[in-house]
Design a protein around this motif. Sequence first.
Motif, PDB file in Angstrom:
ATOM      1  N   TRP A 260     -16.131 -51.536 -86.409  1.00  0.00           N
ATOM      2  CA  TRP A 260     -15.791 -51.141 -85.108  1.00  0.00           C
ATOM      3  C   TRP A 260     -16.670 -51.585 -83.954  1.00  0.00           C
ATOM      4  CZ3 TRP A 260     -17.687 -49.010 -80.445  1.00  0.00           C
ATOM      5  CH2 TRP A 260     -16.823 -48.344 -79.851  1.00  0.00           C
ATOM      6  N   LEU A 261     -17.870 -51.916 -84.176  1.00  0.00           N
ATOM      7  CA  LEU A 261     -18.546 -52.427 -83.430  1.00  0.00           C
ATOM      8  C   LEU A 261     -18.255 -54.173 -82.984  1.00  0.00           C
ATOM      9  CD1 LEU A 261     -22.047 -51.366 -84.353  1.00  0.00           C
ATOM     10  CD2 LEU A 261     -20.975 -50.604 -82.450  1.00  0.00           C
ATOM     11  N   ARG A 262     -17.570 -54.632 -83.764  1.00  0.00           N
ATOM     12  CA  ARG A 262     -17.121 -55.847 -83.803  1.00  0.00           C
ATOM     13  C   ARG A 262     -15.792 -55.963 -83.140  1.00  0.00           C
ATOM     14  NH1 ARG A 262     -18.335 -59.290 -89.301  1.00  0.00           N
ATOM     15  NH2 ARG A 262     -17.337 -60.891 -87.962  1.00  0.00           N
ATOM     16  N   HIS A 263     -14.825 -55.112 -83.521  1.00  0.00           N
ATOM     17  CA  HIS A 263     -13.486 -55.197 -83.203  1.00  0.00           C
ATOM     18  C   HIS A 263     -12.942 -54.248 -81.986  1.00  0.00           C
ATOM     19  CE1 HIS A 263     -12.458 -58.119 -86.080  1.00  0.00           C
ATOM     20  NE2 HIS A 263     -13.276 -57.333 -87.214  1.00  0.00           N
ATOM     21  N   ARG A 264     -13.775 -53.137 -81.820  1.00  0.00           N
ATOM     22  CA  ARG A 264     -13.397 -52.146 -81.048  1.00  0.00           C
ATOM     23  C   ARG A 264     -14.304 -52.021 -79.907  1.00  0.00           C
ATOM     24  NH1 ARG A 264      -8.776 -49.292 -83.015  1.00  0.00           N
ATOM     25  NH2 ARG A 264      -8.864 -47.728 -81.525  1.00  0.00           N
ATOM     26  N   SER A 265     -15.481 -52.516 -79.755  1.00  0.00           N
ATOM     27  CA  SER A 265     -16.464 -52.379 -78.693  1.00  0.00           C
ATOM     28  C   SER A 265     -16.300 -53.528 -77.698  1.00  0.00           C
ATOM     29  CB  SER A 265     -17.731 -51.913 -79.212  1.00  0.00           C
ATOM     30  OG  SER A 265     -18.340 -53.072 -79.738  1.00  0.00           O
ATOM     31  N   ASP A 266     -16.865 -53.609 -76.621  1.00  0.00           N
ATOM     32  CA  ASP A 266     -17.285 -54.613 -75.941  1.00  0.00           C
ATOM     33  C   ASP A 266     -18.519 -55.488 -76.164  1.00  0.00           C
ATOM     34  OD1 ASP A 266     -14.705 -54.821 -74.677  1.00  0.00           O
ATOM     35  OD2 ASP A 266     -15.327 -53.317 -73.625  1.00  0.00           O
TER      36      ASP A 266
END
Length: 539
Positions: A260-266
């Motif tokens: 999530w941190l790599r693919h859905r956050s900025d």
Amino acid sequence: GVGPARRATPTAAAVLARWGLRAVHPAAAHPLLARLGAVEADAGAVLALPAVRAAVLAQADEDDLVLAEGVTGAVLACVAAAGAVPAPVAPLLGLLTLPDADGEPAPAHGLVLPGSPAAALLDPRVLAPVHPATAARWGAEVLVAVGVRADLLVVTVPEVLTGEVDDAADGSAAALLAADLDGWDDYVDHLADLLGPGELVGDLPAVADLDAVAEDAWPAVLRRLATTPALRHALLAAVRGTAAAGSGRGPGAPSYTAWWLRHRSDLVPRGGFRPAATASAPQDAVLARVLPPPPAALAGLDAAVLRALGGTADPEALPGDLLADVLDAFGEVGAAVDPAEAAVAWRALAAGEGPVPADRLPALVAGGAAVRVVPVDEVAVAPDAMWWQRADLGGLVPAAPDRAEHVARRLDVPLVDELAPGRLTRDDAAPDAGPAEVPAAVAAVLPGAPARWWEHERLLVDGEPVDWWVEGSGPGARVHAVHLRGLAAGLAAAAGRPGARHAVEALLVEPGRLAEVVAGAVVEPGPPAAPPAGPPTGR
């Protein structure tokens, strides 16, 4: 039904009767009732009854606030009396309707406790504080037990299958837990891409509410993820199929939290980043061609966390598409390349897996005298140093013999021996001098080297001039050379230790240096340092 009503609150029993809960009058209590299906009516047992499940789902699906208030009050009373919530029931109770700070209804798992760490870290526009009166009435322990957030929360989704997601409408524990995880469906599909569809990966821990983190709270959230044991485990734990999990081997996938941190956050660049802030070493310089430095928000995080978030200090860990970008970043065709940086890229080609769709890459040219960028369709892979002398075969990518075919497949290019047979060409104008003895001192440094070699005034292979060549390997190999430097290279190659060529050359030139060379190998294991540069040494 349940057992004697004295152990469940009368109000809760009355509210839940609508969904089939029935309490036996105390005067009618009898041990025989348990054999007929009645259960002891302690609060914990009541929470696990189908009637409670039906009531909670009903109040979550309807807009009747009176109904919701009654069910929520009854269930919270049971939670307070029980002191703990049965684990299978906990996800369901997150659907209980509670008022937020403005009095608006919201599910319990969509609220935070006022003044808690969750209130400081999560955006109140996404997860609002629970109403102060509700917090005062029931207390933090009861509200947290039904899903109100007091801190960052790890949920564990049971029995996950790659590519398959439970329907939240069925109200199962797995579906309700997954509903708290933003992008869970996409993540499970991602696991299927990496591990194969339908693979059982077991119980997966995940940090919930990442999509609700306040924008200015990310540095604090990342520090908590890195330092709180349960949160850190949910971030760093690799995901494997059950067949590979027992051995700790086999392909792995990132945790939901890392994904999530790599693919859905900025927070981090999509392609990853390099942990090093400078590019002083060759591997750092290679990474700097395609990967940015870590964002400021990641300052102070340890190496394991940085790797989980997409950081890499190792070019050999780059996926094929990023490695292709590295190769392209060396410049246009004909550009000179730092040999040390080219070697980093070549090692990455040998270590990684999968195709590398490169258009151009650094390769040895001019008989191994330089490294320049060459179109990939003019490249071949050379597993032996003797081939590097061949300027007629285009650009050459060096690779260890046991990895040469692998590198050729990754680049979709030929091996050198597919382009030329590598046979000595008879030169009547300069016949060879026949075999000569290799100095005995060489065997002390290079066990397994041939005891004889063939000296040539001029050496041709496939009609092309070279300084040395080896036919075969080991003690029976035939080493051909035109000078001692070439002989050293040939002997080292025949013995399977090409890095020892400089030590061998030193002995060929000065056999009296045997003690010095052997002692140097003991003090500093590995390929000996090259002697001072000079012209080729004659026999």
